[in-house]
Design a protein around this motif. Structure first.
Motif, short mmCIF file in Angstrom:
data_model
loop_
_atom_site.label_atom_id
_atom_site.label_comp_id
_atom_site.label_asym_id
_atom_site.label_seq_id
_atom_site.Cartn_x
_atom_site.Cartn_y
_atom_site.Cartn_z
N THR A 607 1.03 -0.98 -0.19
CA THR A 607 0.14 -0.07 0.48
C THR A 607 0.89 1.04 0.24
O THR A 607 1.89 1.52 0.75
N HIS A 608 0.67 1.84 -0.66
CA HIS A 608 1.88 3.68 -0.87
C HIS A 608 0.58 4.69 -0.39
O HIS A 608 -0.88 4.30 -1.10
N GLN A 609 0.66 5.49 0.12
CA GLN A 609 -0.88 6.29 0.00
C GLN A 609 0.56 8.16 0.10
O GLN A 609 1.86 8.21 0.56
N PHE A 610 0.15 8.95 -1.16
CA PHE A 610 0.64 10.27 -1.57
C PHE A 610 -0.63 11.33 -0.70
O PHE A 610 -1.82 11.28 -1.00
N ILE A 611 -0.18 11.81 0.63
CA ILE A 611 -0.85 13.23 0.80
C ILE A 611 -0.01 14.47 0.01
O ILE A 611 0.66 14.75 0.94
N ASP A 612 -0.89 15.37 -0.01
CA ASP A 612 -0.59 16.36 -0.89
C ASP A 612 -0.59 17.58 -0.15
O ASP A 612 -0.95 17.59 1.26
N GLN A 613 0.01 18.41 -0.03
CA GLN A 613 1.01 19.67 1.00
C GLN A 613 -0.93 20.48 1.54
O GLN A 613 -1.86 20.35 0.34
N PHE A 614 -1.34 20.80 2.49
CA PHE A 614 -2.32 21.39 3.40
C PHE A 614 -2.42 22.54 4.17
O PHE A 614 -1.30 22.43 5.10
N PRO A 615 -3.35 23.14 4.29
CA PRO A 615 -2.79 23.98 4.92
C PRO A 615 -2.90 24.07 6.62
O PRO A 615 -3.84 23.52 7.16
N LEU A 616 -2.43 24.32 7.63
CA LEU A 616 -1.90 24.22 8.80
C LEU A 616 -3.25 25.26 9.73
O LEU A 616 -2.87 25.46 11.17
N ASP A 617 -3.37 26.26 9.66
CA ASP A 617 -3.89 27.56 9.96
C ASP A 617 -5.09 28.03 9.04
O ASP A 617 -4.62 28.46 7.91
#
Length: 692
Positions: A607-617
């Protein structure tokens, strides 16, 4: 991008749907038409269910990944995100509901064996369950209040292990595992069914020293269920569990600390002691007992009624205080299914109601190195929640299935603080809300269907939001309300299986988290959000099983989630954040996997998972790092004679050896967003089972 991606998938699939249907032997290898879902009380094949529903089997939950946790299995589903910021600390998001969840499970209604696990105060102790005692999970995405009450995120239905025929198998199993960072555990299960009764018992132990400082955990879980047929018309069931859970909380790090040494806990400062010095952690003991009675009046009418009670002792030495909380809850739910018309235009009516009540004693003390000190607050909270519902479903000509549902929801809280004079009770009752849902499904041949739905969502603030760790009672917090429009397409073409859904959810009175300098949180309503999403789930069987062949199955699959969530009329202090991306929601998440099983007993999962950048604030000034995670499991299953079976496996997690955060603290003061995940690690285990 999202709109055109959906059209790209829709057009060719619609054309292929006109082709002659595939043979039954090939279709059976995918089994989409045979997967029956319970969501919205349809009890129909997934192909005939007019909603976004994903199903996890026992194999998905306990075989694909080596560590016994719900987290990696949930993260293979599009639109679903689950975090474990430290071992045992779960945080669940369905379609972006994570924005109001600094910890725990909120805005999602969860049922266990048809019993509401989510209490009247909106709290779900999901970490009290052991994944090894769960045999099946259904995830309903989007507002489901027309049948399950308050909650804009969705609903999760959990059930115990079953065999392929839906009945409990006669078997016993013992298992053990060990892994990096002090991970170890054992599991013992027993299931039997004979004549008119079936019993299932499961005990599991899991412990870990943790990757970071102050992240040790242990959990002991005992669950039992029994079903007894009284006569041809009546069936009685009893379900219970008890969990003793402890996990330490290392706390968030800022960027500099995270890069310097991600294994450290939150350090002390001259003003505030750190996690290690304050022995920060959670000590939680949960008991739950429920009874179910099913009565079949005749072949067309049946009723299921459940009653249940729960109790939780909760201790939380935090950095700035020491919380002791005791929760007690009771409730009942009844559902009647009436097949009103069987011929011509088959029509089914489902109606019923649910009521819950909770009583909470919550006391805060000073924290002196892990010991309670001076009393700061002594509070009592009462919560009640009720829902009555009705749903009409008709199978119309031309392969159209129409569903219309409506519910009335009412939530009320009461708060009394005894540590401040004069003692004044503060009630808070929200206006009753009616939640409708309408859905249409059209079958395109035997193996393809398309659906559309419109539904409304409503989510009252939870107990932990009206009385947060900041310590005050918020009598002005308003419920979230929203409307969801959705279209979907699912089916199978030869060996290819697909499930596509596109939606737009407009949420008002969005509840968001704020925090004070110490890290304690409080909640406010802050405008609205416009949430657009595309969810795609694809699978392809590379081989078709043949008698005597080496390969039993080889399957590749992909789950893709694309979102464009934006704040609307959203004010953050003096700053207008309208138009910004919603905090904590990745614009793109892609999970890809390979599952293979052989006739000789070897099996493998990758299993491979890619998570793109997202805002933390909320201001979108800080973004997460891109995450790429690779997991693989290799095992061997062997029958030992007619009754015994051996299963041994080895599993690797984070095989790319990435440094990433397994759960960010959103809008964290001081930039303490980061909770580091373990580096590359290996887990191995063995199971021995006997059947009779």
């Amino acid at each position: 991008m999202t709109k055109y991606s959906f059209l790209f998938l829709l057009v060719p699939i619609s054309l292929y749907a006109q082709q002659p249907v595939v043979s039954r032997s090939v279709a059976d290898s995918v089994q989409l038409a045979e997967v029956t879902v319970r969501g919205f009380e349809t009890n129909r094949p997934l192909l005939e269910t007019a909603s976004s529903v994903n199903v996890l089997s026992a194999k998905d939950l306990t075989q694909r990944f080596g560590t016994p946790s719900l987290v990696p299995a949930f993260n293979t589903l599009p639109g679903v995100r689950m975090d474990e910021r430290s071992p045992g600390s779960y945080r669940l998001s369905i379609r972006g509901s994570l924005i109001r969840s600094p910890f725990g499970v909120r805005n999602v209604k969860i049922y266990w064996h048809e019993l509401p696990l989510t209490d009247a105060g909106g709290t779900t102790y999901l970490n009290a369950l052991d994944v090894r005692s769960i045999g099946r999970v259904e995830v309903i995405k989007g507002p489901s209040g027309s049948l399950y009450g308050a909650g804009t995120g969705g609903a999760v239905l959990l059930s115990g292990p079953t065999n392929s025929g839906g009945e409990v198998a006669n078997r016993a199993e013992v298992g053990a595992l060990a892994g990096a960072y002090g991970l170890s555990g054992q599991n013992y299960s027993f299931q039997t069914g004979k004549n008119n009764s079936a019993i299932s018992l499961n005990y599991g132990h899991l412990q870990s020293d943790g990757y970071r400082q102050n992240s040790r955990m242990y959990r002991d879980n005992l669950s039992v269920s029994g079903t007894f047929a009284v006569n041809e018309k009546q069936t009685v069931s009893v379900m219970g569990l008890y969990t003793d859970l402890m996990y330490q909380t290392p706390g968030g790090l800022n960027r500099t600390q995270f890069l310097a040494n991600p294994r450290n806990a939150r350090p002390s400062t001259p003003a505030i002691a750190g996690s290690v010095d304050q022995h920060a952690g959670i000590y939680q003991k949960t008991g739950y007992l429920g009874f179910s009675h099913q009565y079949r009046w005749n072949s067309r009418i049946q009723n299921t009624t459940v009653i249940f009670g729960s109790t939780t002792d909760f201790y939380n030495p935090f950095i700035t205080n020491y919380e002791k909380r005791a929760d007690q809850g009771i409730g009942a739910r009844t559902v009647t299914r009436w097949q009103m018309i069987e011929e011509g235009v088959p029509t089914q009516l489902v109606f019923g109601g649910e009521y819950q009540q909770n009583f909470t004693v919550d006391r805060n003390y000073g924290n002196r190195r892990g010991n309670p000190d001076t009393l700061q607050a002594d509070d009592e909270l009462r919560a009640s929640q009720s829902v009555i519902f009705a749903q009409l479903e008709a199978t119309l000509p031309l392969g159209i299935i129409a569903t219309a549902g409506l519910s009335r929801n009412e939530v009320a809280y009461g708060f009394t603080r005894f540590s401040v004079l004069p003692i004044v009770a503060q009630p808070r009752a929200f206006q009753p809300v009616w939640l409708p849902r309408v859905a249409l499904l059209k079958k395109l041949g035997e193996y393809v269907s398309v659906f559309a739905s419109i539904s409304t969502g409503y989510s009252a603030p939870t107990i932990q939001e009206v009385r947060p760790s900041e310590g005050t009672f918020n009598s002005t917090l308003e419920p979230e309300k929203g409307t969801n429009l959705e279209v979907g397409l699912r089916g199978q073409l030869s060996r290819f299986q697909f499930d596509v859904a596109a939606y737009q959810f407009r949420l008002r009175q969005t509840i968001v988290r704020r925090s004070v300098v110490s890290g304690a949180e409080y909640f406010i309503n802050a405008g609205a959000t416009n949430q657009k999403g595309l969810e795609v789930q694809l699978a392809y069987n590379l081989v078709v099983p043949k008698p005597g062949g080496f390969w039993q199955s080889v399957r590749v699959w992909n789950s893709t989630t694309a979102t464009n969530y934006r704040f609307k009329n959203y004010q953050q202090g003096a700053v207008d954040a309208s138009g910004n991306r919603v905090t904590g929601v990745p614009p793109l998440v892609v999970s890809t996997g390979l599952d293979a099983e052989t006739r000789v007993g070897l099996y493998a999962h990758a299993t491979h998972q890619f998570i793109d950048q997202f805002p933390l604030d909320d201001a979108n000034t800080v973004k997460s790092d891109i995450a790429r995670m690779l997991n693989a499991t290799l095992g061997f299953r062997k029958s030992l004679g007619k009754h015994w079976a051996l299963d041994a496996y080895v599993s690797g997690d984070n095989l790319l050896d990435q440094t990433y955060s397994l759960g960010y603290d959103l809008n964290a003061l001081g930039g303490r967003y980061y909770n580091a995940a373990p580096r590359r690690n290996i887990t191995g285990g063995v199971k021995l089972a006997v059947r009779w």
